[in-house]
Design a protein around this motif. Structure first.
Motif, PDB file in Angstrom:
ATOM      1  N   GLN A  97       0.838  -1.196   0.000  1.00 38.95           N
ATOM      2  CA  GLN A  97       0.000   0.000   0.000  1.00 38.95           C
ATOM      3  C   GLN A  97       0.882   1.260   0.000  1.00 38.95           C
ATOM      4  O   GLN A  97       2.102   1.179   0.057  1.00 38.95           O
ATOM      5  N   TYR A  98       0.235   2.403  -0.055  1.00 42.73           N
ATOM      6  CA  TYR A  98       0.941   3.688   0.044  1.00 42.73           C
ATOM      7  C   TYR A  98       0.409   4.471   1.243  1.00 42.73           C
ATOM      8  O   TYR A  98      -0.783   4.445   1.528  1.00 42.73           O
ATOM      9  N   GLY A  99       1.323   5.186   1.926  1.00 42.56           N
ATOM     10  CA  GLY A  99       0.879   6.050   3.019  1.00 42.56           C
ATOM     11  C   GLY A  99       0.566   5.326   4.307  1.00 42.56           C
ATOM     12  O   GLY A  99      -0.130   5.860   5.172  1.00 42.56           O
ATOM     13  N   CYS A 100       1.085   4.093   4.464  1.00 42.05           N
ATOM     14  CA  CYS A 100       0.870   3.389   5.736  1.00 42.05           C
ATOM     15  C   CYS A 100       1.523   4.188   6.867  1.00 42.05           C
ATOM     16  O   CYS A 100       2.583   4.788   6.690  1.00 42.05           O
ATOM     17  N   LEU A 101       0.888   4.146   8.041  1.00 42.27           N
ATOM     18  CA  LEU A 101       1.431   4.884   9.194  1.00 42.27           C
ATOM     19  C   LEU A 101       2.889   4.527   9.458  1.00 42.27           C
ATOM     20  O   LEU A 101       3.690   5.375   9.813  1.00 42.27           O
ATOM     21  N   GLU A 102       3.245   3.256   9.265  1.00 45.11           N
ATOM     22  CA  GLU A 102       4.611   2.888   9.628  1.00 45.11           C
ATOM     23  C   GLU A 102       5.655   3.387   8.637  1.00 45.11           C
ATOM     24  O   GLU A 102       6.837   3.301   8.904  1.00 45.11           O
ATOM     25  N   THR A 103       5.219   3.953   7.491  1.00 45.70           N
ATOM     26  CA  THR A 103       6.206   4.559   6.584  1.00 45.70           C
ATOM     27  C   THR A 103       6.714   5.888   7.120  1.00 45.70           C
ATOM     28  O   THR A 103       7.663   6.453   6.583  1.00 45.70           O
ATOM     29  N   VAL A 104       6.087   6.432   8.163  1.00 47.51           N
ATOM     30  CA  VAL A 104       6.554   7.690   8.756  1.00 47.51           C
ATOM     31  C   VAL A 104       6.697   7.639  10.271  1.00 47.51           C
ATOM     32  O   VAL A 104       7.313   8.520  10.855  1.00 47.51           O
ATOM     33  N   CYS A 105       6.149   6.640  10.933  1.00 43.78           N
ATOM     34  CA  CYS A 105       6.290   6.649  12.392  1.00 43.78           C
ATOM     35  C   CYS A 105       6.701   5.310  12.968  1.00 43.78           C
ATOM     36  O   CYS A 105       6.114   4.788  13.887  1.00 43.78           O
ATOM     37  N   SER A 106       7.807   4.784  12.441  1.00 45.67           N
ATOM     38  CA  SER A 106       8.468   3.637  13.060  1.00 45.67           C
ATOM     39  C   SER A 106       9.939   4.018  13.199  1.00 45.67           C
ATOM     40  O   SER A 106      10.399   4.986  12.576  1.00 45.67           O
ATOM     41  N   GLY A 107      10.658   3.257  13.994  1.00 43.94           N
ATOM     42  CA  GLY A 107      12.086   3.540  14.142  1.00 43.94           C
ATOM     43  C   GLY A 107      12.796   3.514  12.796  1.00 43.94           C
ATOM     44  O   GLY A 107      13.586   4.400  12.464  1.00 43.94           O
ATOM     45  N   ALA A 108      12.478   2.482  11.977  1.00 43.94           N
ATOM     46  CA  ALA A 108      13.146   2.338  10.681  1.00 43.94           C
ATOM     47  C   ALA A 108      12.813   3.490   9.744  1.00 43.94           C
ATOM     48  O   ALA A 108      13.685   4.009   9.037  1.00 43.94           O
ATOM     49  N   SER A 109      11.548   3.921   9.738  1.00 40.12           N
ATOM     50  CA  SER A 109      11.177   4.985   8.806  1.00 40.12           C
ATOM     51  C   SER A 109      11.769   6.325   9.233  1.00 40.12           C
ATOM     52  O   SER A 109      12.158   7.132   8.381  1.00 40.12           O
ATOM     53  N   VAL A 110      11.870   6.569  10.535  1.00 47.47           N
ATOM     54  CA  VAL A 110      12.515   7.816  10.978  1.00 47.47           C
ATOM     55  C   VAL A 110      14.001   7.787  10.597  1.00 47.47           C
ATOM     56  O   VAL A 110      14.570   8.801  10.212  1.00 47.47           O
ATOM     57  N   GLY A 111      14.597   6.586  10.632  1.00 47.68           N
ATOM     58  CA  GLY A 111      15.978   6.442  10.172  1.00 47.68           C
ATOM     59  C   GLY A 111      16.138   6.820   8.698  1.00 47.68           C
ATOM     60  O   GLY A 111      17.142   7.383   8.301  1.00 47.68           O
ATOM     61  N   ARG A 112      15.115   6.492   7.885  1.00 48.24           N
ATOM     62  CA  ARG A 112      15.166   6.851   6.453  1.00 48.24           C
ATOM     63  C   ARG A 112      14.942   8.344   6.258  1.00 48.24           C
ATOM     64  O   ARG A 112      15.575   8.984   5.424  1.00 48.24           O
ATOM     65  N   LEU A 113      14.026   8.923   7.049  1.00 43.89           N
ATOM     66  CA  LEU A 113      13.710  10.349   6.900  1.00 43.89           C
ATOM     67  C   LEU A 113      14.808  11.231   7.493  1.00 43.89           C
ATOM     68  O   LEU A 113      14.961  12.391   7.121  1.00 43.89           O
ATOM     69  N   TRP A 114      15.559  10.693   8.464  1.00 43.26           N
ATOM     70  CA  TRP A 114      16.600  11.465   9.151  1.00 43.26           C
ATOM     71  C   TRP A 114      17.875  10.610   9.265  1.00 43.26           C
ATOM     72  O   TRP A 114      18.230  10.123  10.344  1.00 43.26           O
ATOM     73  N   PRO A 115      18.555  10.409   8.107  1.00 42.97           N
ATOM     74  CA  PRO A 115      19.721   9.515   8.100  1.00 42.97           C
ATOM     75  C   PRO A 115      20.971  10.138   8.713  1.00 42.97           C
ATOM     76  O   PRO A 115      22.012   9.496   8.806  1.00 42.97           O
ATOM     77  N   GLN A 116      20.859  11.404   9.142  1.00 40.57           N
ATOM     78  CA  GLN A 116      22.033  12.125   9.657  1.00 40.57           C
ATOM     79  C   GLN A 116      22.562  11.560  10.968  1.00 40.57           C
ATOM     80  O   GLN A 116      23.692  11.849  11.352  1.00 40.57           O
TER      81      GLN A 116
END
Ligand SMILES: [Zn+2]
Length: 219
Positions: A97-116
């Motif tokens: 699917q697209y836009g699942c909650l876990e694409t923006v609010c899981s540990g792994a997804s925050v790692g992708r959004l903030w790789p710094q």
């Protein structure tokens, strides 16, 4: 086990395979459910009423415990809120699917959004609090999804307690404060939401106890 998207597993008869090896009765459940059960035994007063364990790990999921007993639903998918497709950013999810909650609010997804930084959340929060525009924007996306996740479990189950667990929850108090800020903003526009007093029901799950293993032993 069926359709474990983060492990790329379609179907495995795990209990049967393990029973053959250990010659003991084997029960299978997912890590979030067992952590929820473990948390219900160690958090004060969590062994009665409805308690939800919200896990920010590789994915996002919740475990629901009612009077000390796990609630699985009809097919075992109760609490799998990570795959509710509501996020407006519409990022693709491994589940198809697209836009699942876990694409923006899981540990792994925050790692992708903030790789710094690794782990990303403490760094993201401190930079956002310092006013860095990109950090403010990314944290806004993440907190928006966390707020949605909390409201989904709160409105669905009206739990007396929501325990936050998983790797991202190890951020600790700064995360709790950021979430409380998000809820406060929402409550300011909604007397209905204010009346639910969700912030008071939130707490961090103990991070020094292996909740998943403890819960697995209790299955
Ligand atoms: Zn998904």
């Amino acid at each position: 086990m069926r359709n474990v998207v983060n492990l790329d597993i379609e179907q495995v008869e795990l209990a049967k395979a393990v029973t053959g090896l250990v010659e003991l009765p084997v029960r299978v459940d997912n890590d979030v459910n067992t952590a929820a059960l473990g948390a219900s035994r160690v958090i004060e007063q969590a062994d009665t009423g409805v308690c939800v364990f919200l896990n920010f790990g590789t994915g996002l999921a919740s475990g629901i415990v009612v009077d000390g007993v796990l609630y699985h639903g009809y097919s075992g998918a109760a609490g799998e809120i990570g795959h509710i497709p509501v996020d407006p950013n519409r990022f693709p999810c491994p589940c198809g699917q697209y836009g699942c909650l876990e694409t923006v609010c899981s540990g792994a997804s925050v790692g992708r959004l903030w790789p710094q930084a690794d782990p990303p959340m403490p760094d993201l929060i401190s930079r956002a609090n310092a006013g860095e525009p990109h950090a403010v924007e990314v944290l806004r996306i993440v907190l928006h999804a966390i707020g949605d996740a909390l409201q989904i479990v709160a409105h669905s189950f009206d739990p007396k307690l929501i325990a936050l667990g998983g790797g991202m929850a190890k951020t600790g108090r700064p995360l709790l404060l950021a979430i409380a800020g998000e809820l406060h903003d929402r409550e300011a526009a909604s007397p209905f939401l204010q009346g639910l007093a969700l912030t008071a029901r939130l707490q961090l799950a103990p991070s020094d106890i292996p909740l998943g293993a403890l819960g697995a032993a209790l299955l």
